[in-house]
Design a protein around this motif. Structure first.
Motif, short mmCIF file in Angstrom:
data_model
loop_
_atom_site.label_atom_id
_atom_site.label_comp_id
_atom_site.label_asym_id
_atom_site.label_seq_id
_atom_site.Cartn_x
_atom_site.Cartn_y
_atom_site.Cartn_z
N ALA A 178 -6.71 6.74 5.30
CA ALA A 178 -7.77 6.25 4.43
C ALA A 178 -7.24 5.77 3.01
N ALA A 179 -6.37 6.53 2.41
CA ALA A 179 -5.96 6.40 1.00
C ALA A 179 -5.07 5.07 0.78
N LEU A 180 -4.43 4.43 2.05
CA LEU A 180 -4.03 3.29 1.84
C LEU A 180 -4.73 1.95 1.62
N GLU A 181 -6.18 2.08 1.99
CA GLU A 181 -7.11 1.12 1.67
C GLU A 181 -6.86 -0.24 2.18
N LEU A 182 -6.57 0.02 3.54
CA LEU A 182 -6.15 -1.59 4.12
C LEU A 182 -7.19 -1.92 4.88
N PRO A 187 -10.57 3.76 9.57
CA PRO A 187 -10.04 4.98 10.26
C PRO A 187 -11.23 5.87 10.00
N ALA A 188 -11.47 6.69 11.13
CA ALA A 188 -12.57 7.91 11.30
C ALA A 188 -12.14 8.78 12.26
N ALA A 212 0.80 -1.18 0.09
CA ALA A 212 -0.03 0.06 0.11
C ALA A 212 0.77 1.26 0.11
N LEU A 213 2.00 1.27 0.91
CA LEU A 213 3.01 2.41 0.84
C LEU A 213 3.60 2.63 -0.64
#
Length: 807
Positions: A137-141, A146-147, A63-64
């Motif tokens: 959130a952009a990592l889409e794990l 996350p919130a 993801a990174l």
């Protein structure tokens, strides 16, 4: 005040490719006199990478990699290894050094390895938390969910977050007001909490930092209650600061390891110190009109520079110290751009606290996507919001600390390109001193973060909050540190707590009202009277100055005038109006000495540190012509007085020594008054504060000292450590003060040396030459370094009513 005719070029299309040195050369060429006093070149730096830690999940690494992170910098890997091993760590490196990865890596790796683990992230601002949410959130794990959980979170979403989010992003205020009081609802999250991330921890200083230190102790207490063995691991991120391990340890109450070597790459920075030019005064009726000079407003100079850079296609962020100032800079730049190229002004906006959530998010989006080329912001955007692609930063006035200066300058050049930073000096003693003494800025270490968890004005209320969450036990008192037992005894004596064999219990139905940020109460809503529309909010502490009846209030370039201020209901009613005048509140202050902690006997000079009671009240406001600065009138106000017990440093000088130095008795008030103003202006050179954190008072004969006296005090209940720092560095502080006055080119005193923008007496009386004589007497007799004599607290019963400035 007379103005300067400026012309702005049609956008040339060069944009970000313009070299900073070339851009600076063009900016300097547009003025008749060169305003640049110094140019510092900060060289570029290559980065040093490290292998991914063995425990990094492949899913996270991939993801990174998709986000362009192919390997961590060495300091990121070092901090991540410590945190993953369960050691508390603070990573204190420069702006854009990738501190986020240092805490994201161990936190997210733990979440992926343990499907029940949770992580809590704390940021000092909502904007920073929102930015971090976007990044995670952009990592889409899968399964991280996350919130953000803050005051802007819709109530319909809060239950879902408590139950399902495993990476909760919030701020100390919400932790204090929402999560900890409702700890039973958060029991599952707290039981599984493995990491607490404290981002931008250098901002937690003074009284605010002391409050946050106890909020974190309350968090540790609740985690232990719900069975988290050993408690969560704390990972802190800080700007480069002095002694970060000690400051982080004081903040968390835990032993913390510091990682301070910055191994990230950095583009070069061209850093210019810019002093606005002197202009002839506008009062042509005065026979000395041609001899009187004032300096061009830093706000106007910054607005013109912002318009210049935007017109060249250079993406620019202008930092302005006040909300009102940010609005003025943005509006002025927009007008100038629209005159040159109709419609170009739409690419400039203001950003500050007090805007509604939707406005803030839209401005952040517009800046990130390039819809905006220029933004005038308060320090709300100083912190680690990822503003990729900025080319230049304008800093309107000294931001208070070298740490903040470099944080703000570091907002530009984040993609590794060359960047331009410009510090525009205000007409202020410290700003003037710094632009002519660049050695005080460059090549010197940044300040240490100052906080005092043992401050009784912080510790008592925080223990009350803890007792309201769960009864206090003797073990809890050890957690809260020095002074906790005395504070609990005081709460029992006042009837707030009841002692029983099992501990100390909160006696009231309502929770304690504790303001973490010391802003003087709940926010005041600003409402348009004709429509009922909520425009924004102003903190309670500023409402007396910004929202009094008749005040001009600015919001996104639109001007409003306050019809009424209802402090009980927390509401100010306003109507839209474009007056040709601005408003400036004036206040009066009285001070009495409560006790003396320590003193230095230097013959005719005495230097003291102790507790004082300060009473201040906003009593009137001036209306001034926007174009000229001419005072139209002064109008009275009827607002309640405010009382403050705090810590002060003060010095006394014998009348005989002043007479020997050539200071006549009639000139003593003006001499002390001028010395006081300059001393307040220069104290931020020694302490982690700015002049708005402190106040002062001077008098030819003070009843409690029976001598000519100058007081400088902390503007926070119980003190914030600034007066103590002034006392310890008195010789260096007052030497810099004396030099700033003596070296100023004015004859009778000006805002660059002895005039103060917040003087309750309208800067009268002032005597510049006699202020130098007073400080010469003090410095001649004061030993270097100062050797204090501690005293037992000495109660003083006298009271005095002296008008002067308050913070």
């Amino acid at each position: 005040m007379q103005d300067v005719t400026r012309t702005f070029p049609v956008p040339a299309g060069r944009g970000p490719q313009s070299a900073p040195a070339d851009l600076l050369r063009r900016l300097r060429a547009r003025t008749t006199a060169d305003p640049v006093t110094h140019v510092e070149r900060v060289p570029a730096r290559a980065g040093v990478t490290a292998p991914w830690p063995d425990w990094t999940p492949e899913e996270l690494r991939a993801a990174l990699d998709r986000r362009g992170v192919v390997a961590p910098w060495r300091h990121q890997a070092e901090a991540a290894e410590l945190a993953y091993a369960g050691r508390h760590v603070v990573v204190a490196t420069g702006t854009a050094s990738g501190k986020s990865l240092a805490y994201q890596l161990p936190a997210l790796a733990t979440l992926l390895a343990d499907p029940r683990a949770t992580v809590l992230y704390l940021a000092p601002t909502k904007a920073l938390a929102a930015d971090q949410l976007r990044a995670v959130a952009a990592l889409e794990l899968d399964g991280v969910r996350p919130a953000t959980y803050d005051g802007d979170t819709p109530r319909a979403e809060r239950e879902w977050i408590r139950r399902h989010s495993r990476f909760v992003l919030t701020n100390p205020d919400m932790l204090h007001h929402g999560i900890l009081p409702g700890h039973a609802q958060w029991s599952g999250f707290l039981r599984r909490l493995t990491h607490v991330v404290v981002d931008e921890c250098h901002t937690y200083r003074g009284v605010f930092g002391s409050h946050v230190a106890h909020v974190l102790r309350r968090l540790r207490r609740q985690c232990a209650k719900y069975g988290r063995a050993g408690g969560p691991t704390f990972v802190l991120a800080s700007a480069t600061s002095g002694d970060p391990a000690t400051a982080a340890g004081r903040l968390t109450g835990l032993p913390v390891t510091a990682v301070t070597e910055d191994t990230s790459p950095r583009g070069g920075v061209t850093f210019a110190l810019w002093e606005p030019p002197l202009l002839p005064a506008a009062d042509s009726s005065s026979p000395e009109a041609d001899l009187l000079q004032v300096r061009r407003s830093a706000l106007r100079e910054t607005a013109d520079l912002l318009a210049d850079t935007v017109a060249e296609g250079v993406r620019t962020l202008a930092f302005v110290r006040s909300r009102k100032g940010a609005e003025v800079v943005a509006a002025t730049a927009r007008r100038a751009l629209d005159e040159a190229v109709p419609g170009l002004g739409e690419r400039v906006a203001a950003y500050r606290a007090g805007y509604l959530r939707e406005e803030r998010r839209e401005l952040e989006r517009a800046l990130l996507h390039g819809d905006l080329l220029g933004l005038a912001s308060t320090n709300a955007l100083e912190l680690g919001v990822d503003l990729v692609g900025l080319d230049a930063v304008l800093i309107c006035g000294w931001p208070g600390t070298r740490a903040s200066l470099w944080q703000q300058a570091g907002r530009a050049g984040r993609s590794g390109d060359e960047a331009l930073a410009v510090l525009v000096a205000r007409d202020d003693p410290l700003d003037t001193y710094l632009v002519h003494h660049p050695e005080a800025l460059f090549g010197r270490p940044v300040e240490a973060t100052v906080l005092d968890p043992a401050n009784p004005y912080v510790l008592g209320p925080q223990l009350a909050c803890a007792a309201a969450e769960a009864p206090l036990t003797p073990a809890d008192l050890e957690l809260f540190g020095d002074g906790a037992k005395e504070a609990v005894d005081a709460l029992v004596a006042s009837g707030a707590l009841r002692q029983r064999p099992t501990g100390w219990y909160w006696r009231h139905r309502e929770r304690p009202e504790v303001d973490l940020r010391g802003e003087g109460g709940a926010p005041v809503c600003v409402v348009e009277a004709s429509t009922g529309r909520l425009l924004g909010t102003v903190d309670g502490g500023s409402s007396h100055f910004l929202l009094h009846t008749g005040a001009v209030y600015l919001h996104q370039g639109v001007s409003y005038v306050v019809d009424s201020l209802d402090l009980a209901d927390g509401c100010a009613l306003v109507h839209a109006e474009e007056p040709d005048w601005s408003t400036h509140a004036r206040d009066v202050t009285s001070l009495s000495v409560v006790s003396v902690r320590s003193y230095t006997d230097a013959g005719p000079v005495g230097l003291f540190l102790g507790e004082v009671d300060v009473t201040s009240q906003v009593v009137s406001y001036q209306r001034r012509r926007i174009a000229s600065g001419e005072v139209i009138d002064t109008r009275p106000l009827d607002l309640p007085a405010r009382e403050l017990r705090t810590v002060a440093v003060w010095f006394t000088v014998s009348p005989e020594s002043l007479a020997s130095a050539g200071v006549e008795a009639a000139d003593i008030p003006g001499a002390l008054h001028a010395a006081e103003h300059a001393a307040i202006g220069l104290l931020p050179l020694m302490a982690t504060c700015d002049r708005w954190d402190i106040g002062g008072l001077s008098t030819a004969v003070h009843p409690d000292t029976e001598a000519p006296t100058v007081f400088v005090y902390d503007g926070h209940p119980g003190g914030a450590g600034f007066a103590e720092r002034a006392y310890r560095t008195a010789a260096a502080w007052l030497r810099a003060t004396r030099d700033a006055i003596a070296e100023c080119g004015c004859e009778a005193g000006c805002p660059s040396c002895v005039q103060s923008p917040k003087c309750g007496n309208g800067n009268n009386p002032l005597s510049k030459p006699d202020a130098v004589r007073v400080l010469d007497v003090v410095l001649t007799n004061l030993p270097t370094p100062t050797l204090p004599r501690p005293l037992a607290p000495r109660p003083v019963d006298h009271e005095v009513g002296v008008m002067e400035n308050a913070p």
